[in-house]
Write an enzyme that holds these catalytic residues in place. Structure first.
Site, short mmCIF file in Angstrom:
data_model
loop_
_atom_site.label_atom_id
_atom_site.label_comp_id
_atom_site.label_asym_id
_atom_site.label_seq_id
_atom_site.Cartn_x
_atom_site.Cartn_y
_atom_site.Cartn_z
N ASP A 157 -17.74 -11.32 3.29
CA ASP A 157 -18.32 -10.82 4.54
C ASP A 157 -19.82 -10.54 4.36
O ASP A 157 -20.53 -10.26 5.32
CB ASP A 157 -17.61 -9.51 4.95
CG ASP A 157 -17.19 -9.52 6.40
OD1 ASP A 157 -17.41 -10.55 7.06
OD2 ASP A 157 -16.67 -8.50 6.87
N GLN A 209 -11.61 -5.39 7.34
CA GLN A 209 -11.86 -5.44 8.79
C GLN A 209 -12.43 -4.11 9.28
O GLN A 209 -11.84 -3.05 9.03
CB GLN A 209 -10.56 -5.80 9.53
CG GLN A 209 -10.70 -5.95 11.02
CD GLN A 209 -11.59 -7.14 11.42
OE1 GLN A 209 -11.50 -8.23 10.86
NE2 GLN A 209 -12.45 -6.94 12.41
N LYS A 266 -8.52 -14.81 12.25
CA LYS A 266 -9.12 -15.21 10.98
C LYS A 266 -8.07 -15.86 10.08
O LYS A 266 -8.32 -16.89 9.45
CB LYS A 266 -9.76 -14.00 10.29
CG LYS A 266 -11.05 -13.55 10.97
CD LYS A 266 -11.56 -12.19 10.49
CE LYS A 266 -12.77 -11.77 11.34
NZ LYS A 266 -13.25 -10.42 11.04
#
Ligand code: NDP
Length: 292
Positions: A115, A92, A48
Site C-alpha cells: 500500500d 484496510q 481487491k
C-alpha cells in the site's frame, strides 16, 4: 473527454495476468487485514480480493473484530511479516478509533508494504527512489494521466486535500524530476485562502477532499484536466438504493468546461486496485530475485 479509469485499470490487470500466466510454481500472495465491519471497507476488500483472483494473485483475508487491541493487531502483522508465503500486506483503512493507524502501519515490513504507506517507502518516494512501493491511489492517478497522454511536465497541478493517503504522496510523485512528472504542484487544504483563485490558475486539478460536488465550473479554467478522487454517498430517492455515489467534483457542471475528466465511479477507484496488484507482483518478483 472522459478518462476511463476502468478501461486503463483493466489493461494493467491484463498485463499482470499475462506475466503471471507465464510464471510456473507459486503465485504472488496478498494478505488483507480488515478490522471490524465498516460496510464500505468490506466492499473494498472483496473487490481487491476478486481482482487478485482475476489476475492470478492469491489472497488471504484476515478479519479481526472491531474490539481487537492495537497489540493484537500488531501481532497479526508480525506473523504476516514472518510468513515467507506472503508477498504483500494490506491493512484496510479506516481503523477503529482506539487504534492509531500510523503506529500499526509502521509495523508492516517495508518489503511487504504494497500500500506504500510505511514511512520507509514514503521517504524513498520523496527522494525519488523507484524501487519503493508508491501509494496506490496517488500512483494510480499518475499512471492514469500518463496512459491518457496528458503531459504534466511544467504544468501547474493543484491538489485539493493534504492527507497522507492521497494529497501529500501525490504531490511528491508529480513534482519528481522524472518522466510522467515534473509538474509545478500546489497543495491546498481546508485552511487555504482564495481556493477558487488558486484553482483558476491550475492546468490540472485533483480533488481529494471527501466533500460531495465541491468543485464547480466557476472554479476551473477552460480546458483544465480534472481528476476526481472523492467517493461520497448522497441521498437520492430516484435510486433504488436511496443513495448514489458522487465525487468531489460537480461532474455535470464541470464536464463542459474541462478538457479531460475522470468519472466517479469508474475513474480513480479502479486504478487504486490495479496499482495494489502491481505492487504485490513487484514484491513477489523482488523475492524471486533475492530469496530470503
Ligand atoms: P481525508 O479526510 O483524510 O483528507 C481530506 C483533505 O481534504 C484534508 O487535507 C482536508 O483539509 C481537505 N479538505 C476538506 N474539506 C476541504 C475544503 N472545503 N476545502 C479544501 N480542502 C478541504 O480524506 P482522504 O484523502 O483519505 O480522501 C479524500 C476523498 O477521496 C474521500 O472522499 C475518500 O473517500 C476518497 N478516496 C478515494 C480513493 C479511491 O480509490 N478513489 C482512495 C482514497 C480516498 P485539512 O487537512 O485542513 O483538514
Amino acid at each position: 473527454m472522459l478518462i476511463d479509469g476502468k478501461k486503463i485499470a483493466n489493461e494493467i490487470q491484463k498485463e499482470l495476468k499475462f506475466s503471471l500466466d507465464n510464471i510456473s510454481g507459486p503465485k504472488p500472495c496478498l494478505a488483507v487485514i480488515i478490522v471490524g465491519n465498516h460496510p464500505p471497507s468490506l466492499i473494498y476488500v472483496s473487490r481487491k480480493m476478486q481482482a487478485c483472483a482475476e489476475v492470478g494473485i492469491e489472497s488471504i483475508r484476515i478479519a479481526l473484530p472491531s474490539e481487537v487491541s492495537e497489540e493484537e493487531l500488531i501481532l497479526e502483522i508480525v506473523k504476516l511479516n514472518q510468513n515467507s508465503r506472503v508477498n504483500g500486506i494490506l491493512l484496510q483503512l479506516p481503523l477503529p478509533q482506539h487504534i492509531n493507524p500510523i503506529t500499526v502501519l509502521r509495523e508492516i515490513s517495508p518489503a511487504k508494504d504494497v500500500d506504500g504507506l510505511h514511512p520507509f517507502n514514503v521517504g524513498k518516494m520523496l527522494i525519488g527512489e523507484d524501487d519503493a512501493f508508491f501509494p496506490c491511489t496517488p500512483y494510480g492517478i499518475k499512471i492514469l494521466l500518463e496512459r491518457s497522454n496528458i503531459d504534466i511536465s511544467g504544468k501547474h497541478v493543484v491538489i485539493i486535500g493534504r492527507s497522507n493517503l492521497v494529497g501529500k504522496p501525490l504531490a511528491a510523485l508529480l513534482m519528481q524530476n522524472t518522466s510522467g512528472a515534473n509538474a509545478t504542484v500546489t497543495v491546498a487544504h481546508s485552511r487555504s485562502e482564495n481556493l477558487k483563485n488558486i484553482c483558476l490558475t491550475a492546468d490540472i486539478i485533483v480533488a481529494a477532499i471527501g466533500q460531495p460536488l465541491f468543485l464547480k465550473a466557476d472554479m476551473i479554467k477552460e480546458g483544465a484536466v480534472i481528476i476526481d478522487v472523492g467517493i461520497n454517498k448522497i441521498n437520492d430517492s430516484s435510486q433504488k438504493a436511496g443513495y448514489k455515489i458522487v465525487g468531489d467534483v460537480d461532474f455535470d457542471e464541470v464536464k463542459g468546461k474541462c478538457s479531460f475528466i475522470t468519472p466517479v465511479p469508474g475513474g480513480v477507484g479502479p486504478m487504486t486496485i490495479a496499482v495494489l496488484l502491481r505492487n504485490t507482483f513487484k514484491s513477489f518478483i523482488a523475492t524471486q530475485k533475492s530469496p530470503s
